[in-house]
Structure formats: C-alpha cells, structure tokens
Motif scaffolding. Sequence first.
Motif, PDB file in Angstrom:
ATOM      1  N   LEU A  34     -10.542  53.442  44.505  1.00 15.78           N
ATOM      2  CA  LEU A  34     -10.363  54.712  43.792  1.00 15.78           C
ATOM      3  C   LEU A  34      -8.899  54.954  43.423  1.00 15.78           C
ATOM      4  CD1 LEU A  34     -12.666  57.067  45.897  1.00 15.78           C
ATOM      5  CD2 LEU A  34     -13.200  55.969  43.716  1.00 15.78           C
ATOM      6  N   LYS A  35      -8.007  54.488  44.267  1.00 14.15           N
ATOM      7  CA  LYS A  35      -6.573  54.727  44.061  1.00 14.15           C
ATOM      8  C   LYS A  35      -5.884  53.639  43.249  1.00 14.15           C
ATOM      9  CE  LYS A  35      -6.201  57.098  48.468  1.00 14.15           C
ATOM     10  NZ  LYS A  35      -5.688  57.028  49.829  1.00 14.15           N
ATOM     11  N   SER A  36      -6.546  52.518  43.073  1.00 13.35           N
ATOM     12  CA  SER A  36      -5.921  51.357  42.455  1.00 13.35           C
ATOM     13  C   SER A  36      -5.711  51.519  40.948  1.00 13.35           C
ATOM     14  CB  SER A  36      -6.753  50.107  42.708  1.00 13.35           C
ATOM     15  OG  SER A  36      -6.190  49.010  42.022  1.00 13.35           O
ATOM     16  N   PRO A  37      -4.486  51.330  40.490  1.00 10.06           N
ATOM     17  CA  PRO A  37      -4.227  51.376  39.044  1.00 10.06           C
ATOM     18  C   PRO A  37      -4.503  50.024  38.373  1.00 10.06           C
ATOM     19  CG  PRO A  37      -2.175  51.105  40.210  1.00 10.06           C
ATOM     20  CD  PRO A  37      -3.256  51.236  41.262  1.00 10.06           C
ATOM     21  N   LEU A  38      -4.917  49.026  39.135  1.00  9.29           N
ATOM     22  CA  LEU A  38      -5.118  47.678  38.619  1.00  9.29           C
ATOM     23  C   LEU A  38      -6.420  47.518  37.835  1.00  9.29           C
ATOM     24  CD1 LEU A  38      -3.936  45.648  41.737  1.00  9.29           C
ATOM     25  CD2 LEU A  38      -2.615  46.303  39.711  1.00  9.29           C
ATOM     26  N   HIS A  39      -7.345  48.442  38.026  1.00 13.35           N
ATOM     27  CA  HIS A  39      -8.640  48.344  37.360  1.00 13.35           C
ATOM     28  C   HIS A  39      -8.660  49.233  36.128  1.00 13.35           C
ATOM     29  CE1 HIS A  39     -10.210  46.173  40.809  1.00 13.35           C
ATOM     30  NE2 HIS A  39      -9.637  47.087  41.572  1.00 13.35           N
ATOM     31  N   LYS A  40      -9.253  48.714  35.061  1.00  7.95           N
ATOM     32  CA  LYS A  40      -9.381  49.492  33.832  1.00  7.95           C
ATOM     33  C   LYS A  40     -10.433  50.581  34.031  1.00  7.95           C
ATOM     34  CE  LYS A  40      -8.008  45.708  30.900  1.00  7.95           C
ATOM     35  NZ  LYS A  40      -8.390  44.744  29.887  1.00  7.95           N
ATOM     36  N   ARG A  41     -10.316  51.608  33.223  1.00  4.99           N
ATOM     37  CA  ARG A  41     -11.224  52.749  33.343  1.00  4.99           C
ATOM     38  C   ARG A  41     -12.683  52.339  33.190  1.00  4.99           C
ATOM     39  NH1 ARG A  41      -8.022  57.478  29.970  1.00  4.99           N
ATOM     40  NH2 ARG A  41      -6.108  57.330  31.204  1.00  4.99           N
ATOM     41  N   ASP A  42     -12.979  51.463  32.220  1.00  7.02           N
ATOM     42  CA  ASP A  42     -14.371  51.055  32.024  1.00  7.02           C
ATOM     43  C   ASP A  42     -14.880  50.237  33.202  1.00  7.02           C
ATOM     44  OD1 ASP A  42     -12.662  48.966  31.162  1.00  7.02           O
ATOM     45  OD2 ASP A  42     -14.225  48.126  29.885  1.00  7.02           O
ATOM     46  N   GLU A  43     -14.001  49.428  33.819  1.00  5.38           N
ATOM     47  CA  GLU A  43     -14.385  48.670  35.023  1.00  5.38           C
ATOM     48  C   GLU A  43     -14.709  49.628  36.162  1.00  5.38           C
ATOM     49  OE1 GLU A  43     -11.066  46.190  35.998  1.00  5.38           O
ATOM     50  OE2 GLU A  43     -11.447  44.771  34.386  1.00  5.38           O
ATOM     51  N   GLN A  44     -13.846  50.635  36.344  1.00  5.23           N
ATOM     52  CA  GLN A  44     -14.084  51.619  37.391  1.00  5.23           C
ATOM     53  C   GLN A  44     -15.400  52.357  37.135  1.00  5.23           C
ATOM     54  OE1 GLN A  44     -10.431  53.938  37.200  1.00  5.23           O
ATOM     55  NE2 GLN A  44      -9.757  53.047  39.146  1.00  5.23           N
ATOM     56  N   GLY A  45     -15.620  52.710  35.880  1.00  5.52           N
ATOM     57  CA  GLY A  45     -16.847  53.422  35.521  1.00  5.52           C
ATOM     58  C   GLY A  45     -18.102  52.617  35.824  1.00  5.52           C
ATOM     59  N   ARG A  46     -18.089  51.334  35.445  1.00  2.01           N
ATOM     60  CA  ARG A  46     -19.260  50.480  35.704  1.00  2.01           C
ATOM     61  C   ARG A  46     -19.489  50.302  37.206  1.00  2.01           C
ATOM     62  NH1 ARG A  46     -17.090  47.507  31.447  1.00  2.01           N
ATOM     63  NH2 ARG A  46     -16.273  45.937  32.880  1.00  2.01           N
ATOM     64  N   ALA A  47     -18.414  50.076  37.940  1.00  2.00           N
ATOM     65  CA  ALA A  47     -18.545  49.885  39.387  1.00  2.00           C
ATOM     66  C   ALA A  47     -19.081  51.144  40.063  1.00  2.00           C
ATOM     67  CB  ALA A  47     -17.193  49.502  39.989  1.00  2.00           C
ATOM     68  N   MET A  48     -18.552  52.290  39.660  1.00  2.00           N
ATOM     69  CA  MET A  48     -19.006  53.538  40.271  1.00  2.00           C
ATOM     70  C   MET A  48     -20.435  53.877  39.848  1.00  2.00           C
ATOM     71  SD  MET A  48     -16.661  54.302  42.340  1.00  2.00           S
ATOM     72  CE  MET A  48     -17.184  55.923  42.871  1.00  2.00           C
ATOM     73  N   GLN A  49     -20.796  53.554  38.622  1.00  2.00           N
ATOM     74  CA  GLN A  49     -22.169  53.781  38.143  1.00  2.00           C
ATOM     75  C   GLN A  49     -23.147  52.990  39.017  1.00  2.00           C
ATOM     76  OE1 GLN A  49     -23.237  55.671  35.416  1.00  2.00           O
ATOM     77  NE2 GLN A  49     -25.359  55.155  35.825  1.00  2.00           N
ATOM     78  N   ALA A  50     -22.831  51.726  39.268  1.00  2.00           N
ATOM     79  CA  ALA A  50     -23.692  50.884  40.098  1.00  2.00           C
ATOM     80  C   ALA A  50     -23.777  51.423  41.533  1.00  2.00           C
ATOM     81  CB  ALA A  50     -23.175  49.445  40.100  1.00  2.00           C
ATOM     82  N   LEU A  51     -22.649  51.857  42.065  1.00  2.00           N
ATOM     83  CA  LEU A  51     -22.618  52.393  43.431  1.00  2.00           C
ATOM     84  C   LEU A  51     -23.432  53.680  43.522  1.00  2.00           C
ATOM     85  CD1 LEU A  51     -21.527  52.194  46.312  1.00  2.00           C
ATOM     86  CD2 LEU A  51     -19.512  53.466  45.544  1.00  2.00           C
ATOM     87  N   MET A  52     -23.295  54.554  42.536  1.00  2.00           N
ATOM     88  CA  MET A  52     -24.041  55.816  42.536  1.00  2.00           C
ATOM     89  C   MET A  52     -25.545  55.544  42.456  1.00  2.00           C
ATOM     90  SD  MET A  52     -21.683  58.133  42.801  1.00  2.00           S
ATOM     91  CE  MET A  52     -20.778  56.914  43.743  1.00  2.00           C
TER      92      MET A  52
END
Length: 186
Positions: free
Chosen positions: A53-71
Amino acid sequence: MATSSSFVAHIGARYAGALFDLCMERGVVDAVAADLDTIAALIAESADLAAFLKSPLHKRDEQGRAMQALMFRAGVGPFATNFVQLLARNGRLFALPAALSAFKDLLAKSRGEVTAKAVSAEPLSFEQSEQLKSELSRLVGKTVTIDAKVDQSLLGGLIVRVGSRQIDGSLKTKLDRLAVAMKGNA
C-alpha cells in the motif's frame, strides 16, 4: 509520496467522509463498515500488504488490479471495493489505513459511541476487553468500543486513550519513572 502522518490522516479523512456520506445516503453503512473491517484485518495480518500500500514502485493500474483481486477473494462488497479502487486510481492507496480508521471514527460518532485506543503488552482476553469497555463507559458516560493493539515493549500493563485523556498503567512507564526518581536521589 506522503511522508507526514498528519497529511496522510487528512487525506484518509477526506475520502472516508465522502464514503460515509454516500453510505448514509444509500443506507449501506453497516454492510460497508463490515467490509472495511475485513480490509483492516487483511492489512493487519499481512506486512507484505501494508508495504504494498505504501510502495511508490507500483503503478496505479497494477495496484488497482491487485487490490481488485484481493477484494474479490476476501468477499468484500462493491461499495468498499470501489472505494479501494478509487484510492488506487488516484494514487492514494497509501492513505487506505488512515481512511479505514477515519470511517470507523465517523461511524462511532454517528452512533454516539467513543472509541478507546488500548495498547497492551499481550492481547486482551474477551473478559478483559468487556471489563475495560464497561469501566470506560461508566467514566465517559457513552458507549465505548475498544481499538486494541499489542506492543510488547510495554512489558506489562496497559495504556488507554479516550479522546484527549490517556491513562498509562504500563510497567515500562512505571520503571522509567522509578529510574528518574532514583537518579534524583543520587
């Protein structure tokens, strides 16, 4: 990327306020609150997720896809999922824990409850938690919910904060006071 905790808290509070208002309008506050508790538990249980959640290394769309799958895997409903997706899209996923806390505070306030933050050296048992709730409710004259955390550096005892009041009954603080008193007598 945000570095100031007050900045992060401010961002989290703004997003939480918007979500809370929407949930009140739609009558889904309790369902969304349960989903947000699930998300908070996931973050608390996984240091990797908290770091992600805190990492600036991941792009927004990557974070979105990962969180979508987790949710999806956690069974989180659409309101909370869309909320997390919005944070990811806006590059504010780092503020998710602050937003979860702010939402919980808004919910408690709307119900006339007060949240007490309790830090103990060991996890509180159900009986200890209920006794603490009862005593604090008697003291503040409102229904109290407990936000419990564990900090083994306390050695023993408990630190409780309700609003601006703090009660520090930790063994660490007592030992620190004793050390200061002994230095004064030397």
